[in-house]
Design a protein around this motif. Sequence first.
Motif, PDB file in Angstrom:
ATOM      1  N   UNK A   1       1.426   1.871   1.569  1.00  0.00           N
ATOM      2  CA  UNK A   1       0.719   3.100   1.205  1.00  0.00           C
ATOM      3  C   UNK A   1       0.669   4.051   2.389  1.00  0.00           C
ATOM      4  N   UNK A   2       0.774   5.341   2.082  1.00  0.00           N
ATOM      5  CA  UNK A   2       0.650   6.399   3.084  1.00  0.00           C
ATOM      6  C   UNK A   2      -0.406   7.367   2.589  1.00  0.00           C
ATOM      7  N   UNK A   3      -1.457   7.564   3.398  1.00  0.00           N
ATOM      8  CA  UNK A   3      -2.612   8.366   2.985  1.00  0.00           C
ATOM      9  C   UNK A   3      -2.874   9.454   4.017  1.00  0.00           C
TER      10      UNK A   3
ATOM     11  N   UNK B   1      -0.948   9.284  -1.047  1.00  0.00           N
ATOM     12  CA  UNK B   1      -2.195   9.960  -1.417  1.00  0.00           C
ATOM     13  C   UNK B   1      -2.480  11.068  -0.401  1.00  0.00           C
ATOM     14  N   UNK B   2      -2.891  12.227  -0.887  1.00  0.00           N
ATOM     15  CA  UNK B   2      -3.417  13.284  -0.019  1.00  0.00           C
ATOM     16  C   UNK B   2      -4.782  13.674  -0.550  1.00  0.00           C
TER      17      UNK B   2
ATOM     18  N   UNK C   1       3.682   5.683  -6.856  1.00  0.00           N
ATOM     19  CA  UNK C   1       2.388   6.216  -7.300  1.00  0.00           C
ATOM     20  C   UNK C   1       1.975   7.360  -6.374  1.00  0.00           C
ATOM     21  N   UNK C   2       1.527   8.486  -6.946  1.00  0.00           N
ATOM     22  CA  UNK C   2       1.180   9.665  -6.156  1.00  0.00           C
ATOM     23  C   UNK C   2      -0.121  10.301  -6.638  1.00  0.00           C
ATOM     24  N   UNK C   3      -0.981  10.651  -5.698  1.00  0.00           N
ATOM     25  CA  UNK C   3      -2.270  11.279  -6.016  1.00  0.00           C
ATOM     26  C   UNK C   3      -2.534  12.439  -5.060  1.00  0.00           C
TER      27      UNK C   3
ATOM     28  N   UNK D   1      -0.687  12.802 -10.028  1.00  0.00           N
ATOM     29  CA  UNK D   1      -1.977  13.142 -10.631  1.00  0.00           C
ATOM     30  C   UNK D   1      -2.764  14.017  -9.666  1.00  0.00           C
ATOM     31  N   UNK D   2      -3.213  15.159 -10.157  1.00  0.00           N
ATOM     32  CA  UNK D   2      -3.936  16.148  -9.359  1.00  0.00           C
ATOM     33  C   UNK D   2      -5.342  16.262  -9.927  1.00  0.00           C
ATOM     34  N   UNK D   3      -6.363  15.950  -9.113  1.00  0.00           N
ATOM     35  CA  UNK D   3      -7.747  15.994  -9.583  1.00  0.00           C
ATOM     36  C   UNK D   3      -8.642  16.593  -8.509  1.00  0.00           C
TER      37      UNK D   3
END
Length: 240
Positions: free
Chosen positions: A3-5, A73-74, A123-125, A171-173
């Motif tokens: 994972x890269x955050x 994730x960003x 997976x991308x957020x 997914x953009x929230x």
Amino acid sequence: MSSLVWISGASAGIGAALAASVPYDDVRVIDLSRRGGGPAEHFKADLSDPADWARVEQHFREELTGYDGERVVFIHNAGTITPIGPADGVPGDEYTRAVLLNSAAPQVLGRAFLRAIADLTCERHLVMLSSGAAKTAYAGWSSYNAGKAAVEHWVRTVGAEQEERTGGRCRVIAVAPGVVDTAMQSEIRATDERDFPTVGRFHQLKETGALSTPAEAAAGIWSVLNRDLRNGSCVDLRDL
């Protein structure tokens, strides 16, 4: 590395709590901020400076070229409440910086992140921190109110784009964490009532123990990533 955050503003407050509680094993966490010093690797950037937005975009591209991990994730957490006061009574340079940081930076950096992950299949957020101020017009907070409202409508729009054009590739929230006991809250309570007429409410929240801790807010934000939310959702942790 699975994972890269990235977390903007991870040197203190909610951002630092997010960096300290990433719920993934084998993870690399990068703080985008001016100061650094928190629990994450530091990429120095002044997110109120458009010149540094270009540097962050290049950084995203370089880190994600050939990336083969499980998740990216960003979380865009950086923002400012300063200056507090009527729009026509605060210093122009401070106000301009707040507008750039609160309104423009989330959109520009969000676009840069989406561009950088466009060819990935993991997976991308993209998570934008919002606030109850996106819906409530607190006198004295015009740049902050407007910035959070802009963030939420950007998320609704771009979330719909991701769903319609790419089948939900990312997914953009937006997540409002509630009222959290951070340095920003201390700054709010120190404000004169003439500049912020609602300041008494925030003193009362502190005195009655109604503020959540940064760690509680961080746990709530991370938990949202496991919820079945539609793309473009804008949620408040107090309603979940």
